[in-house]
Scaffold this motif. Structure first.
Motif, short mmCIF file in Angstrom:
data_model
loop_
_atom_site.label_atom_id
_atom_site.label_comp_id
_atom_site.label_asym_id
_atom_site.label_seq_id
_atom_site.Cartn_x
_atom_site.Cartn_y
_atom_site.Cartn_z
N MET A 48 0.76 -1.29 -0.15
CA MET A 48 -0.05 0.06 0.04
C MET A 48 1.03 1.36 -0.06
SD MET A 48 -3.43 -0.68 -0.03
CE MET A 48 -3.74 1.04 0.81
N LEU A 49 0.72 2.08 -0.89
CA LEU A 49 1.09 3.51 -0.94
C LEU A 49 0.81 4.40 0.53
CD1 LEU A 49 0.71 4.50 -4.64
CD2 LEU A 49 2.69 3.63 -3.30
N PRO A 50 1.75 5.21 0.82
CA PRO A 50 1.25 5.93 1.94
C PRO A 50 0.13 6.83 1.79
CG PRO A 50 3.66 6.31 1.22
CD PRO A 50 3.00 5.59 0.41
N ARG A 51 -0.56 7.39 2.74
CA ARG A 51 -2.04 8.04 2.79
C ARG A 51 -1.48 9.20 2.01
NH1 ARG A 51 -5.94 8.08 7.51
NH2 ARG A 51 -5.62 5.59 7.03
N TRP A 52 -0.59 9.95 2.39
CA TRP A 52 -0.11 11.35 1.88
C TRP A 52 0.00 11.39 0.23
CZ3 TRP A 52 4.14 12.37 -1.13
CH2 TRP A 52 5.09 11.56 -0.96
N GLU A 53 0.54 10.10 -0.06
CA GLU A 53 1.03 9.98 -1.47
C GLU A 53 -0.47 9.77 -2.26
OE1 GLU A 53 3.69 7.50 -4.84
OE2 GLU A 53 3.89 7.34 -2.57
#
Length: 363
Positions: A1-6
């Motif tokens: 999973m990608l970071p939430r900010w990204e």
């Protein structure tokens, strides 16, 4: 999973591209409104005062016109008959729905159109008795080919006063072809004597004349229809009302969104004018392409969402609705089924019924 900010950054960038592209299409539509009106005869809009409506998308205009005339009332009648039969005579509910489907077919297509659909189904049933896949496919293709015979077309046009009535018969016959083909193939695959009870002409008619999917689909295979229709327990009336309210709310939002698009962005009219396409900016071209595919998606949320809602209220599981193209990296995933086989990811399971449906209508 990608970071939430990204993920948030990608979401904001995507929304920005969408809204700016749509703004460019909207601005260009306003600039060339008079020219498009002269060339394509834009309709007077009813949803937004002061805005004209792009009605060059034949499929949307056709089904909206028929919906306002008769189809909505006939679908509401199916809902009432289904719920009453479910409460009064649950075991005989399929036959109530079959009788209602034949009556509704007669209301919109008349005696000749109903007889034509009944004749196609009986011919397919008789050929299926040979239990030959080759003969069943050949029969379906031959029946489908009669829709393009000029002499037959002229005869069918003579049954009706308007072209829209003739087109409704043509659309209905193509979708019914998929249904009686499904019955014939499943009948050929059955091993005697297993399963022969329900592979009969009355059950075939119950399948072919099931009214929510009668004119435009979506497609439900014969084993799925029989298995779900014969379930002893159906959705209780007290649970059906919340399902109906939520479904109608979603449909209303999707319909409003589609109508806003054809009122504010004349993407379909632009596609019919090569000089205008050559004169607009690259942002506008990208917005036109994006608006086209998103309108296609929203349109089928309505056209398939209405029968899907009625199927749920009847205790049936409809095929999944199309997926939003803005969330996919490949457009082929739009018509893919979310209910995948074990061990297969969502993008590996193709809903061939929907694909064949579109190819058949194009034919």
């Amino acid at each position: 999973m990608l970071p939430r900010w990204e993920l948030s950054l990608y979401l904001l960038a995507s929304l920005g591209f969408h809204f700016y592209s749509f703004y460019e299409v909207y601005k260009t539509s306003r600039e060339h409104e008079e020219q498009l009106d002269q060339e394509f005869d834009l309709a007077i809009g009813t949803l937004l005062g002061g805005f004209k409506k792009d009605q060059t998308d034949f499929e949307w205009s056709f089904w909206m016109e028929w919906g306002k005339q008769r189809l909505v009332w006939l679908l509401l009648g199916h809902l009432a008959v289904s719920q009453m039969a479910n409460q009064i005579a649950r075991k005989h509910r399929p036959w109530f729905l079959t009788a209602y489907g034949m009556w509704a077919c007669w209301c919109v297509l008349g005696t000749p159109g109903t007889a034509m659909i009944f004749l196609h189904a009986v011919i397919s049933f008789c050929v299926a008795q040979f239990r030959s896949l080759f003969l069943s496919w050949l029969c379906s293709l031959l029946l489908l080919s009669t829709l393009r015979l000029q002499d037959v077309e002229e005869i069918k046009r003579g049954w009706y006063k308007t072209e829209n009535e003739y087109y409704l018969l043509q659309f209905t016959l193509t979708v019914r072809c998929l249904y009686y083909t499904s019955f014939s193939l499943e009948f050929c695959w059955q091993q005697l004597p297993c399963g022969r009870t329900f592979y009969s002409l009355p059950w075939m008619m119950a399948y072919v004349f099931y009214y929510p999917v009668f004119h435009n689909g979506p497609i439900l295979s014969f084993p799925e229809f029989i298995g779900q229709m014969r379930q002893p327990e159906q959705c209780p009336l007290r649970l059906s009302l919340p399902v109906l309210a939520r479904g109608l709310g979603r449909l209303f939002v999707c319909w409003c969104l589609a109508e806003l698009m054809v009122h504010l962005m004349y993407m379909h009219a632009f596609y019919g004018s090569a000089p205008l396409l050559g004169a607009v900016s690259c942002w506008t071209l990208g917005g036109l392409a994006l608006a086209q595919v998103l309108f296609f998606y929203v349109k089928y949320l309505v056209l398939f969402g209405i029968p899907a809602l009625l199927m749920r209220l009847d205790g049936l599981t409809p095929p999944p609705l199309p997926r939003c193209v803005s969330t996919m990296f490949s457009f082929t995933g739009m018509w893919r089924d979310r209910a995948c086989n074990p061990g297969m990811c969502p993008d590996q399971e193709l809903n061939y019924d929907l694909l064949v449906h579109r190819l058949t209508l194009n034919y």
